[in-house]
Design an enzyme around this catalytic site. Structure first.
Site, mmCIF file in Angstrom:
data_model
loop_
_atom_site.group_PDB
_atom_site.id
_atom_site.type_symbol
_atom_site.label_atom_id
_atom_site.label_comp_id
_atom_site.label_asym_id
_atom_site.label_seq_id
_atom_site.Cartn_x
_atom_site.Cartn_y
_atom_site.Cartn_z
ATOM 1 C CB SER A 50 -0.937 0.002 1.201
ATOM 2 O OG SER A 50 -0.235 0.520 2.311
ATOM 3 C CE LYS A 51 -0.875 7.769 -2.330
ATOM 4 N NZ LYS A 51 -1.926 8.441 -3.036
ATOM 5 N NE ARG A 52 -1.712 5.073 5.901
ATOM 6 C CZ ARG A 52 -2.249 5.882 6.788
ATOM 7 N NH1 ARG A 52 -3.315 6.542 6.462
ATOM 8 N NH2 ARG A 52 -1.738 6.015 7.983
#
Ligand code: GLU
Length: 486
Positions: free
Chosen positions: A252-254
């Site tokens: 995930s981007k986070r």
């Protein structure tokens, strides 16, 4: 029948690795069957979609060498290929469903729906539309429409029973209709939701096989009902496994670099990244790791896909990229290096910064080391500062890492930091200290905003995230930062 597949990115952010992965598999499947692959832009979310994001996605796929036979840029007989240009088609189809009794007008206000959901939550019943407007008579509907009341179109869903379908990778799948909401198909502004647009387009664009991420598996009952309501055959389905980290958590981007641009900016070779993405859940019949996209196409078959194998491991990618780099002949190696590091465009971003700070050309290499290569590893001690405590350092890094800037330029970065410094009651100079350390590994370097622009948003954010980890915040401190207003 000609096999037709599609890649359908939503232009709502960075060009994601997952888009390239899904595109590769769609392309390979279509080509292995002598078929065609189309690219469709799914920009039904007018607020989150942008032309800039679309352009970046197309450019990133082109950089990787991924092609399509029809699409918004190359045209084709079944366009337009951008959903925002097809509104009238969706409206017509929604009306057709209403006329046939498969969908209905719903006039429930936002307030009523909110109250309904709150009640459902409180009583522990599943949150879903309760069907109030389903009972309206035709006369009531026309009267309310005539009065100009706002309404949406919702689909009807059987109250009981199972939706049964086949997924090429999973076999028979059953999902009870009780889990399916009466989905909005057409919003009050007359624009479609994803579910209506995807079904209408897949049919009108002659798509025969849908290969997409497994997060869409639970949407199949809605789509299957719509295909049935229209009387259209449903394309074959294969839901590809999600990309995961080696610890099996979702990529995930986070937490991870997921933008294709990040890999380009760090000097990965597109053919190595493509090769690595082809290995996500798939293996060559002879199990070899290094192969080209053409070899992938020739050997491709859905049977060789495994649901558990889509693990994206940076160490393995690095190893693979090294193999590709070493296999280049020296001439090609020089060309590729030059086009990555010292082409005129990159040089023209650096030259003005360096010229004023250089007495001899030999001064240059140490000054640009953190821009052309990684910066030194960080530890908490690097961030000690007489006016900032650890939590403030964390907050500064966090504010910049989490900021969503539409333009990653010097002026915007300056404004962002200035506003952040004011909010925290700090001087700009003190605010910039942890950022210098995070980006360059040192308290001072070439001008900060120019450096961030040179590195690009993705590499900058990755460095900021690493810096946040190095500062060593407590869980409580991190949670506070995650809730910070922008
Ligand atoms: N627009 C969707 C996405 O970006 C595509 C879903 C689909 O392939 O049906 O994930």
């Amino acid at each position: 029948m000609t096999v037709r597949t599609r890649v359908a990115p939503s232009p709502t952010g960075d060009p994601h690795l997952g888009t390239a992965y899904v595109a590769l598999f769609n392309w390979a499947f279509a080509k292995s069957q002598g078929g065609e692959c189309i690219l469709r832009i799914e920009d039904t979310d007018a607020v989150r979609s942008s032309a800039a994001s679309e352009a970046r996605i197309l450019a990133a796929l082109a950089w990787l060498g991924i092609n399509w036979d029809e699409g918004p840029d190359v045209g084709g007989p079944r366009g337009p290929y951008r959903q925002s240009e097809r509104s009238a088609i969706y409206r017509r189809h929604a009306e057709q469903l209403v006329a046939a009794g498969h969908a209905f007008r719903c006039f429930c206000s936002r307030g009523r729906l909110e109250a309904m959901r709150t009640e459902q939550r409180a009583s522990g019943t599943p949150v879903a539309y309760d069907g109030r407007c389903r009972q309206l008579t035709e006369a009531e509907v026309s009267e309310r429409l005539r009065r100009g009341e706002a309404s949406v179109v919702r689909m009807r869903v059987p109250a009981s029973g199972q939706c049964r379908f086949r997924d090429e990778l999973r076999g028979a799948v059953e999902i009870p209709y009780s889990q399916i909401d009466m989905q909005v198909l057409l919003k009050a502004d007359g624009l479609p939701t994803y579910h209506l647009a995807v079904v209408v387009d897949d049919h009108l664009m002659g798509v025969t096989h849908i290969l997409r991420g497994e997060e869409w598996l639970n949407s199949v009952p809605k789509h299957k009902l719509l295909f049935d309501y229209f009387g259209w055959p449903m394309p074959a389905l294969a839901h590809l496994p999600l990309l995961r980290n080696p610890d099996r958590s979702k990529l995930s981007k986070r937490r991870n670099p997921t933008s294709i641009d990040y890999f380009r900016d760090l000097g990965y070779l597109p053919e190595a990244l493509v090769n690595y993405l082809c290995l996500m859940g798939w293996s060559m019949p002879d199990e070899r790791t290094l192969f080209t996209m053409q070899e992938f196409e020739q050997a491709f078959s859905l049977e060789r896909l495994s649901l558990g194998g889509a693990v994206f491991d940076l160490d393995k990618l690095n190893w693979l990229n090294g193999q590709y780099l070493r296999a280049l002949d020296v001439e090609a190696f020089m060309d590729r290096l030059a086009s990555w590091a010292i082409n005129r465009e990159r040089l023209s971003a650096l030259a003005p910064l360096l010229q004023t700070r250089t007495q001899r050309f030999s001064d240059i290499a140490p000054q640009v080391a953190y821009l052309l290569g990684d910066r030194p590893p960080l530890e908490a001690g690097n961030f000690v500062h007489k006016k900032l405590n650890q939590e403030q350092v964390g907050e500064i890094l966090f504010r910049v890492a989490a900021a969503t800037l539409t333009d990653w330029r010097r002026e915007e970065l300056h404004a962002l930091c200035k506003a952040g410094a004011e909010r925290m009651g700090l001087s700009l100079r003190d605010f910039l200290f942890p950022l210098y350390v995070a980006i360059s590994g040192r308290p001072a370097a070439l001008p900060l905003f120019d450096s961030m622009v040179f590195l690009g948003a993705d590499v900058t954010r990755a460095r900021l995230r690493e810096a946040i980890a190095a500062v060593g915040l407590s869980k409580k401190q991190r949670q506070r930062l995650e809730r910070l207003p922008p």
